[in-house]
Write an enzyme that holds these catalytic residues in place. Structure first.
Site, PDB file in Angstrom:
ATOM      1  N   CYS A   1      38.002  26.440  68.579  1.00  0.00           N
ATOM      2  CA  CYS A   1      38.376  25.080  68.168  1.00  0.00           C
ATOM      3  C   CYS A   1      38.782  25.004  66.708  1.00  0.00           C
ATOM      4  O   CYS A   1      39.230  23.961  66.240  1.00  0.00           O
ATOM      5  CB  CYS A   1      37.222  24.115  68.465  1.00  0.00           C
ATOM      6  SG  CYS A   1      37.046  23.753  70.225  1.00  0.00           S
TER       7      CYS A   1
ATOM      8  N   ASP B   1      39.040   9.373  71.992  1.00  0.00           N
ATOM      9  CA  ASP B   1      37.932   9.738  72.866  1.00  0.00           C
ATOM     10  C   ASP B   1      38.156  11.134  73.448  1.00  0.00           C
ATOM     11  O   ASP B   1      39.191  11.760  73.239  1.00  0.00           O
ATOM     12  CB  ASP B   1      37.771   8.703  73.984  1.00  0.00           C
ATOM     13  CG  ASP B   1      36.314   8.401  74.273  1.00  0.00           C
ATOM     14  OD1 ASP B   1      35.508   9.346  74.259  1.00  0.00           O
ATOM     15  OD2 ASP B   1      35.981   7.222  74.506  1.00  0.00           O
ATOM     16  N   ASP B   2      37.175  11.624  74.201  1.00  0.00           N
ATOM     17  CA  ASP B   2      37.193  13.009  74.656  1.00  0.00           C
ATOM     18  C   ASP B   2      38.144  13.257  75.822  1.00  0.00           C
ATOM     19  O   ASP B   2      38.583  14.388  76.022  1.00  0.00           O
ATOM     20  CB  ASP B   2      35.777  13.433  75.066  1.00  0.00           C
ATOM     21  CG  ASP B   2      34.829  13.392  73.891  1.00  0.00           C
ATOM     22  OD1 ASP B   2      35.023  14.182  72.956  1.00  0.00           O
ATOM     23  OD2 ASP B   2      33.902  12.549  73.888  1.00  0.00           O
TER      24      ASP B   2
ATOM     25  N   ASP C   1      34.538  18.131  78.006  1.00  0.00           N
ATOM     26  CA  ASP C   1      35.052  16.772  77.807  1.00  0.00           C
ATOM     27  C   ASP C   1      34.774  15.858  78.994  1.00  0.00           C
ATOM     28  O   ASP C   1      34.628  14.644  78.836  1.00  0.00           O
ATOM     29  CB  ASP C   1      36.559  16.807  77.530  1.00  0.00           C
ATOM     30  CG  ASP C   1      36.872  17.271  76.118  1.00  0.00           C
ATOM     31  OD1 ASP C   1      35.983  17.192  75.257  1.00  0.00           O
ATOM     32  OD2 ASP C   1      38.015  17.722  75.883  1.00  0.00           O
TER      33      ASP C   1
ATOM     34  N   GLY D   1      47.657  26.393  88.054  1.00  0.00           N
ATOM     35  CA  GLY D   1      47.820  26.498  86.614  1.00  0.00           C
ATOM     36  C   GLY D   1      49.227  26.892  86.229  1.00  0.00           C
ATOM     37  O   GLY D   1      50.171  26.770  87.018  1.00  0.00           O
TER      38      GLY D   1
END
Length: 357
Positions: free
Chosen positions: A24, A60-61, A101, A149
């Site tokens: 992160c 927000d997450d 999250d 994906g």
């Protein structure tokens, strides 16, 4: 060397050597991100659907979309470059971080999509496979499939997930829900960014690495049970902007002051000493430059502690804002699910910004 003699096997490639930033800590600094979003938000005149319960308004997450009276869909995505050299561990950390999250919104994950960017001509296919296997194992632990994906050939290794979850509309926990008088509880200890910096400098002992993996691969599953408590008013997870940055998002969203008692803060063993030795990420300084003017520190606050306050947490803990009478139950939920270091770390007050005392 004789032509008939076998050549030495190629040296293993350090994943962290292929990325300019890891975990992160790769996130765009909050101040820069704010400027970007000013020029790229929803077009003027575009009416957001009333079913969109949570969008980008308070950082927000995850996004939350109302499906019916009993269900709301949570949608989120997260991906980054390697924070460790072991490919399997990298995959586990990235997947744990992405799923977090959903828990931070009070939801239950239901499925994921893989996001994969790899330097195909640099990394052995076995290494890439180990990254994906790490992500799959974490998703199995979370009870969800990776149902699809997208992959690209990229210069730096990138891995993460799109994650979808479900939550009852009445149990959505926005970061804007904190109330003055609330108690603040942090689920995981701080210091992951410090450990990652020490790893890059080859200053992290084996015990420190093992602890880093333990913290970053622990799924924030308590978020599901916490969302069911009426006394829990807000949830968020502490990630790339550090404790101060994500606390500030809480403060801005709820129009309150987040007050942190530094003496109560759980820290990973040894991180303060490593920070004092210079094991600090570049993201920590960028974070502080972005929001430091909104954080009040006590006199003689040590530089190592300041670095920990803005330290980017990859797959960090949940920060809970709850009524004082719910605090014991919140801690009980954390401790029962293996979060032994979860602790009360402060309170919510009238005012604005973040205050450390």
């Amino acid at each position: 060397m004789n032509a008939l003699e076998p050549s030495a096997p190629p040296a293993a490639i350090r994943l962290t050597s292929l990325s300019h930033g890891g975990g992160c800590g790769c996130k765009i600094a909050p101040g820069v991100l704010s400027e970007i979003l000013k020029n790229s938000s929803n077009l003027p005149g575009f009416n957001l659907p009333p079913q969109l319960l949570v969008g980008i308004e308070t950082a927000d997450d995850a996004a939350v979309y109302l499906l019916n009276d009993e269900q709301a869909l949570i949608a989120t995505t997260d991906f980054f470059m390697p924070i460790v050299d072991d490919p399997y561990d990298f995959g586990r950390i990235a997947a744990t971080n992405a799923i977090s999250d959903v828990y931070a919104m009070g939801g239950t994950p239901i499925m994921a999509l893989g996001l994969v960017g790899m330097p195909i001509n640099v990394l052995p296919l076995e290494t890439i496979g180990a990254i994906l296997r790490g992500g799959q194992d974490v998703c199995r632990d979370a009870g969800i499939p990776i149902a699809g994906g997208h992959t690209i050939d990229s210069v730096e290794p990138i891995y993460g997930l799109v994650v979808l979850g479900l939550v009852h509309p009445s149990r959505v926990k926005k970061n804007s829900g904190a109330k003055a008088g609330d108690v603040l509880i942090l689920g995981k200890p701080l210091g992951v960014g410090i450990l990652s910096a020490a790893l890059k400098k080859e200053m992290l002992p084996p015990a420190g690495y093992a602890r880093m993996i333990e913290v970053t691969t622990q799924l924030n599953k308590p978020g599901i049970a916490l969302a069911a408590l009426d006394g829990v008013h807000a949830l968020t997870d502490i990630t790339g902007f550090g404790l101060a940055g994500h606390s500030l998002e809480l403060a801005r969203g709820a129009k309150v002051q987040i007050s942190l008692d530094w003496s109560l803060m759980p820290l990973i063993a040894g991180v303060r000493e490593l920070a004092a030795q210079g094991c600090i990420t570049g993201a920590s300084g960028r974070n502080w430059q972005s929001y430091g003017t909104e954080v009040t520190l006590p006199g003689a606050f040590a530089e190592a502690d300041k670095a920990l306050l803005s330290d980017p947490q990859t797959s960090g803990g949940l920060l809970v804002s709850c009524s004082p009478d719910a605090a014991a139950q919140v801690l009980e939920i954390f401790h029962a699910q293996g979060f032994a270091e979860a602790a009360i770390v402060g309170e919510v007050r009238e005012g604005s910004g973040v205050s450390v005392y």
